[in-house]
Design an enzyme around this catalytic site. Structure first.
Site, PDB file in Angstrom:
ATOM      1  N   ASN A   1       0.823  -1.213   0.000  1.00  0.00           N
ATOM      2  CA  ASN A   1       0.000   0.000   0.000  1.00  0.00           C
ATOM      3  C   ASN A   1       0.857   1.263   0.000  1.00  0.00           C
ATOM      4  O   ASN A   1       0.799   2.099   0.896  1.00  0.00           O
ATOM      5  CB  ASN A   1      -0.998  -0.004   1.167  1.00  0.00           C
TER       6      ASN A   1
ATOM      7  N   HIS B   1      -1.975  -9.972  11.313  1.00  0.00           N
ATOM      8  CA  HIS B   1      -2.216  -9.253  12.576  1.00  0.00           C
ATOM      9  C   HIS B   1      -3.444  -9.719  13.374  1.00  0.00           C
ATOM     10  O   HIS B   1      -4.384  -8.962  13.598  1.00  0.00           O
ATOM     11  CB  HIS B   1      -2.283  -7.746  12.338  1.00  0.00           C
TER      12      HIS B   1
ATOM     13  N   ASP C   1       4.059  -5.309  11.861  1.00  0.00           N
ATOM     14  CA  ASP C   1       3.111  -4.395  11.218  1.00  0.00           C
ATOM     15  C   ASP C   1       3.623  -2.960  11.367  1.00  0.00           C
ATOM     16  O   ASP C   1       2.851  -2.017  11.605  1.00  0.00           O
ATOM     17  CB  ASP C   1       1.701  -4.545  11.800  1.00  0.00           C
TER      18      ASP C   1
END
Length: 425
Positions: free
Chosen positions: A95, A233, A306
């Site tokens: 992203n 996650h 993350d």
């Protein structure tokens, strides 16, 4: 550079090794592992007495923000932060801006990482074109360009038929699919975990069922299509149980959690602390206990950060306007070592979740100290105490909830391809 690492406690779950040994490196590869090894004529010697020597740590879920958001992080600063945290390899999510849904972006990431990065960077490509959840990306092209997995991380695939096809195509292309399992209809514009604390703070909540329902759907689709899936996650006790049950049925599912999900609870949000705002949100103490249980019994395969850097302008705002996410590369090892001190995991199991398992899930030729393998090595000082200071953070962004916290355990050396890229001795 030839290198001899002497007298450390060598832990390699892939070879079932846990003993005091020496390790000799030649030409970027592990040449020999044994006792009382001699250094080469021009080689450097590291005295690892009292230290732990492991395969290089692998973070299979980071955001390097490069290309397009370099004001938050870039490949140079992100890989330096990784090296400082003991990670020799990172897998970067797609992203970016533009998103990594084509060969050009993948090639840019790989080329820049090789030229300027300190650690190995393995790109993750998009599942769908533009990460819009409408049409599948060219997974074959992405794999050929160097992507090690596909994911629309940050954006769940809301269309179950498209997810089914994505799983089938990924299976055919032999590329792992990483799912961001979230039901957007349930999470909506929530800001933190739904519950008493959210009500007390006057913040709209994200219910646990938003994660659990989506995890169940994705697991069932993987089971139906007989395709592998990796769940990113994991933060709820329900998701842990769903994955545990699926594994017992033989579903090809793996998953990861992040250190903040076994360290912090929703109470960290009190004071409207934006560095405790993330997605999935911090949950309850019951969820933290379930995450630890999932790590202990093998339901949760990997620990990933993350790592989500944000500029201070995106965090020093009202809670509702603040961006989701925290940095984690430099604190993950220390936080993970608390699992050993709390007897949740032994060191072998922890090293497996930080090296061997991520390598196997992503299909990387890493995660072991076997002779002949690439010399990616992390040397850990398990008892070293240090305090997280904002000025000392290597990452370009400083959005950590652990600033000011004293931690125990740190990377003493990070070695990539036989080269020392970070030392803290």
């Amino acid at each position: 550079m030839d290198l001899l690492i002497k007298g450390g406690r060598v832990i390699d779950p892939a070879q079932q090794i846990d003993e005091k040994l020496d390790l000799r490196i030649e030409n970027g590869k592990i040449k020999e592992i044994g006792k009382k090894l001699a250094a080469g004529k021009s080689g450097e010697v590291i005295d690892a007495t009292g230290l732990i020597v492991t395969p290089g740590l692998i973070d299979m879920h980071v955001h390097l923000r490069d290309p397009g958001q370099e004001y938050k992080e870039d490949i140079v600063t992100g890989t330096r932060a990784a090296a400082a945290g003991g990670f020799t390899s990172v897998a970067c999510m797609p992203n970016t801006n533009p998103v990594n849904d084509n060969k050009a972006v993948t090639t840019y990431i790989i080329t820049k990482a090789k030229a300027e990065g300190l650690v190995n960077v393995f790109p993750v490509g998009c599942i769908t074109q533009g990460s819009k959840g409408e049409k599948l990306a060219e997974m074959g092209d992405l794999k050929e360009a160097g992507c090690v997995a596909v994911s629309d991380d940050g954006r769940p695939l809301t269309n179950p038929e498209l997810m089914r096809r994505a799983l089938e195509y990924a299976k055919g292309m032999e590329i792992p699919l990483i799912s961001h399992s979230e039901d957007l209809g349930l999470s909506g514009d929530g800001l933190m975990n739904d519950g008493f604390t959210a009500t007390e703070l006057g913040l709209k909540g994200i219910p646990w069922v938003a994660e659990d329902a989506a995890t169940a759907r994705d697991v069932y689709l993987a089971e139906f299509s007989n395709s592998p899936i990796h769940i990113a996650h994991v933060s709820t006790k329900g998701a842990v149980q769903i994955i545990r049950d699926a594994k017992a049925r033989g579903v090809k599912v793996t998953c990861e959690t992040a250190p903040h999900y076994f360290t912090l609870t929703e109470d960290a949000v009190r004071g409207y602390t934006t560095n405790a705002k993330m997605n999935p949100p911090l949950r309850t103490s019951d969820d933290v206990a379930a995450i630890k249980a999932g790590l202990a019994d093998g339901t949760i395969d990997a620990i990933a950060t993350d790592h989500a850097p944000h500029h201070s302008d995106e965090k020093d705002v009202e809670f509702a306007l603040a961006s989701n996410g925290i940095i984690g590369l430099e604190t993950a090892l220390s936080l993970s070592l608390t699992l050993v001190r709390d007897k949740v995991l032994d060191l072998n199991a922890l090293v497996g979740k930080l090296s061997m398992n991520p390598a196997r899930i992503l299909g990387l030729d890493r995660g072991t100290l076997e002779p002949g393998s690439i010399a990616d090595i992390t040397i850990i000082a398990p008892d070293r105490e240090w305090t997280v200071e904002e000025a000392a953070i290597v990452s370009k962004s400083k959005n950590s909830p652990f600033i000011g916290v004293t931690m125990k355990g740190q990377a003493a050396y990070t070695i990539v391809g036989g080269k020392i890229v970070h030392t803290n001795q």
